[in-house]
Scaffold this motif. Structure first.
Motif, short mmCIF file in Angstrom:
data_model
loop_
_atom_site.label_atom_id
_atom_site.label_comp_id
_atom_site.label_asym_id
_atom_site.label_seq_id
_atom_site.Cartn_x
_atom_site.Cartn_y
_atom_site.Cartn_z
N VAL A 174 0.86 -1.18 0.00
CA VAL A 174 0.00 0.00 0.00
C VAL A 174 0.90 1.23 0.00
O VAL A 174 1.08 1.90 1.01
CB VAL A 174 -0.96 0.01 1.21
CG1 VAL A 174 -1.94 1.19 1.10
CG2 VAL A 174 -1.73 -1.30 1.28
N GLY A 175 1.52 1.52 -1.13
CA GLY A 175 2.43 2.65 -1.23
C GLY A 175 3.84 2.30 -0.79
O GLY A 175 4.12 1.21 -0.29
N SER A 176 4.75 3.26 -0.97
CA SER A 176 6.16 3.04 -0.63
C SER A 176 6.41 3.03 0.86
O SER A 176 7.44 2.51 1.31
CB SER A 176 7.03 4.10 -1.30
OG SER A 176 7.34 3.73 -2.63
N SER A 177 5.51 3.59 1.65
CA SER A 177 5.73 3.56 3.10
C SER A 177 5.76 2.14 3.61
O SER A 177 6.66 1.74 4.36
CB SER A 177 4.63 4.36 3.82
OG SER A 177 4.75 5.74 3.55
N GLU A 178 4.78 1.33 3.22
CA GLU A 178 4.78 -0.07 3.64
C GLU A 178 5.97 -0.80 3.04
O GLU A 178 6.60 -1.64 3.70
CB GLU A 178 3.48 -0.76 3.24
CG GLU A 178 3.42 -2.20 3.73
CD GLU A 178 2.24 -2.99 3.21
OE1 GLU A 178 2.04 -4.12 3.68
OE2 GLU A 178 1.53 -2.49 2.31
N ALA A 179 6.31 -0.48 1.79
CA ALA A 179 7.44 -1.13 1.14
C ALA A 179 8.73 -0.88 1.91
O ALA A 179 9.56 -1.79 2.09
CB ALA A 179 7.57 -0.62 -0.30
N ILE A 180 8.91 0.35 2.38
CA ILE A 180 10.11 0.70 3.13
C ILE A 180 10.14 -0.01 4.48
O ILE A 180 11.19 -0.47 4.95
CB ILE A 180 10.20 2.23 3.29
CG1 ILE A 180 10.64 2.86 1.96
CG2 ILE A 180 11.14 2.63 4.42
CD1 ILE A 180 10.49 4.35 1.89
N MET A 181 8.98 -0.12 5.11
CA MET A 181 8.90 -0.85 6.39
C MET A 181 9.35 -2.30 6.19
O MET A 181 10.13 -2.85 6.99
CB MET A 181 7.47 -0.83 6.93
CG MET A 181 6.88 0.53 7.14
SD MET A 181 7.49 1.35 8.63
CE MET A 181 6.66 2.94 8.47
N LEU A 182 8.88 -2.92 5.12
CA LEU A 182 9.23 -4.33 4.87
C LEU A 182 10.72 -4.48 4.56
O LEU A 182 11.38 -5.40 5.07
CB LEU A 182 8.40 -4.87 3.70
CG LEU A 182 6.88 -4.89 3.91
CD1 LEU A 182 6.18 -5.39 2.65
CD2 LEU A 182 6.50 -5.75 5.11
N ALA A 183 11.24 -3.60 3.72
CA ALA A 183 12.67 -3.66 3.40
C ALA A 183 13.51 -3.43 4.64
O ALA A 183 14.51 -4.13 4.88
CB ALA A 183 13.01 -2.63 2.32
N GLY A 184 13.11 -2.45 5.46
CA GLY A 184 13.85 -2.16 6.68
C GLY A 184 13.83 -3.33 7.65
O GLY A 184 14.86 -3.64 8.28
N LEU A 185 12.69 -4.00 7.77
CA LEU A 185 12.60 -5.16 8.65
C LEU A 185 13.51 -6.29 8.17
O LEU A 185 14.13 -6.99 8.97
CB LEU A 185 11.15 -5.65 8.72
CG LEU A 185 10.21 -4.80 9.58
CD1 LEU A 185 8.77 -5.26 9.40
CD2 LEU A 185 10.60 -4.88 11.05
N ALA A 186 13.60 -6.47 6.85
CA ALA A 186 14.47 -7.51 6.31
C ALA A 186 15.93 -7.21 6.63
O ALA A 186 16.69 -8.10 7.04
CB ALA A 186 14.27 -7.61 4.80
#
Length: 496
Positions: A124-136
């Motif tokens: 749902v947008g780049s905000s969620e994408a960044i959260m997922l990448a950061g968690l990885a």
């Protein structure tokens, strides 16, 4: 139909005169109405209120897509009731998402073969994408530190101070220190040299921005990769890079194909991009892609089967609409590489027209660069009389929504206006915008300067303060005299 107004204060109600043939009594503003109203009335009531919203086509603050073809609008409405998470029920939609992930991975030069499947997901947008990448990144770093018997409780990310607020959210929500490279006047993106200097053994990644929100500039990811490779070699670390390509990911491949910023650089392990920006889809779709399966820890992927078959999932939310995913696939096959290239070239041409029009006025300094996202950021040459905030406010009466803001630390003294050029911003609109800015400049020039106004207000306040002090002094003197007379009378009467 008459609704009861019992218990509703006037200020807590909304009056709708246009829909009075259906509703003759006010509706509660913050409570659910007791009774139903006709569907026509509900539609008209909401339509009337939404008229006061700004026009999305004239909202030059937003990077988000505000126009799509009618054929795609139909596909969106046809899928509006599909919950994407129900993969077993909607397998074709899932297949379309996988196709989009692979198309993006190939566009970003991921090292995968034609018969291999890319690692990524729609968000749902780049905000969620960044959260997922950061968690990885955080989990991979923690696992490595645990295996080495080292502390793993103080992770950090190195970024520029120009990052979007979603990076600050990630850092705060998931307890990661955000180490920001400060900006300076004339240089409003992260300095790779300073960024690498800030990297330490607790750094889970360095985040580079391909298309700064402030000025649209691309950060030098290639130089960052070279410097960080050297530091990793010297220290024995393996600090990776994430590229936040929210704005520039669907621009660079088409306009600057020789620019190396993506998976062609070995340290780039993940990239996010916003489909709802220059991916040309309405708001609500982002993407994150990893270089390989090894870069996404398996323990972050969940497997569920209560919706049917086994379904792997790695998202922060659960339910989400399918429409934007379908719309993204439509744009990919409808436009192809050629279509995206044409649109981005048109956007850059309109940005050039606007930039040249502003330069001819002689009143502005252009802060943005010609290579980057199609936007124009500009500041006043002389801000002693008026500010960019006054101009932004005055432009609203022409319908234009133009953001005015100050730069982050250490360039807070620089204030700019920014115009984002989207697909639906035509050359005629650019010319009209230039004309309206000229009108506003003439109007604000006729007003008292900001410094003069401040001086007058200060003088008035000082004058009011003098009068007030005088009044207080006179009152105190009067009280003192009355007390003295009271005491004298008591003495005369023998009381004291």
């Amino acid at each position: 139909m008459v609704l009861s107004t019992a218990g509703h204060e006037p200020e807590a109600s909304v009056h709708y005169t246009f829909a009075s043939r259906y509703v003759r009594a006010p509706l509660p503003r913050f409570k659910m109405p007791e009774n139903s109203i006709p569907k026509e009335a509900a539609h008209q009531i909401i339509s009337d209120e939404l008229m006061l919203d700004g026009n999305p086509r004239l909202n030059l603050a937003s990077f988000v897509t505000t126009w799509m073809e009618p054929e795609c609008d139909k596909l969106i409405m046809a899928a509006i009731n599909k919950n994407y998470v129900d993969m077993d029920e909607y397998p074709v939609t899932t297949e379309l998402q996988n196709r989009c992930v692979n198309m993006i991975a190939h566009l970003f030069h991921a090292p995968i073969g034609d018969d291999e499947t890319a690692v990524g997901v729609g968000t749902v947008g780049s905000s969620e994408a960044i959260m997922l990448a950061g968690l990885a990144f955080k989990r991979k770093w923690q696992n490595k530190r645990k295996a080495e018997g080292k502390p793993y409780d103080k992770p950090n990310i190195v970024t520029g101070a120009n990052v979007q607020v979603c990076w600050e959210k990630f850092a705060r929500y998931f307890e990661v220190e955000l180490k920001e490279v400060k900006l300076r006047e004339g240089f409003y993106i992260m300095d790779p040299v300073k960024a690498v200097e800030m990297v330490d053994e607790n750094t889970i990644c360095v985040a580079a921005i391909l298309g700064s929100t402030l000025t649209g500039e691309f950060e030098d990811v290639k130089l960052l990769n070279e410097l960080l490779t050297q530091k990793n070699k010297e220290t024995g670390w393996d600090t990776p890079i994430h590229v936040d390509a929210a704005s520039g990911g669907f621009i660079a491949p088409f306009l600057y194909p020789e620019l190396e910023w993506d998976f062609r650089l070995p340290l780039v392990k993940s990239i996010n991009v916003s489909g709802h920006k220059f991916g040309l889809v309405y708001a609500g779709i982002g993407w994150v892609v990893w270089r390989s399966k090894e870069d996404l820890p398996e323990e972050l992927i969940f497997h569920i089967n209560y919706l049917g078959a086994d379904q792997p999932t790695f998202t922060l939310n659960f339910s989400k609409g399918s429409s934007q995913i379908i719309a993204q696939y439509y744009q990919f096959i409808r436009l192809g590489f050629e279509g995206y290239k044409d649109i981005m070239e048109n956007c850059m041409e309109n940005a050039r027209v606007l930039r040249e029009g502003l330069e001819k006025m002689g009143r502005f300094d252009i802060v943005s660069k010609e290579v980057g996202v199609p936007l124009v950021a500009f500041s006043l040459k002389d801000s002693s009389k008026h500010t960019v905030f006054e101009i932004a406010e005055s432009m609203r009466k022409f319908g234009w929504i133009i953001p005015a803001y100050t730069m982050p630390a250490n360039a807070e003294h620089v204030a700019v206006l920014r115009v984002v050029i989207r697909e639906d911003f035509s050359r005629s609109l650019a010319e009209r915008l230039i004309s309206d800015i000229n009108k506003v400049l003439a109007e604000v020039d006729a007003l008292p300067s900001r410094s003069t106004t401040i001086a007058h207000v200060t003088a008035a306040k000082n004058a009011e303060g003098t009068v007030l002090k005088k009044t207080i002094l006179e009152t105190q003197q009067e009280i003192t005299m009355r007390w003295r007379r009271f005491v004298e009378r008591k003495k005369i009467n023998g009381v004291c």
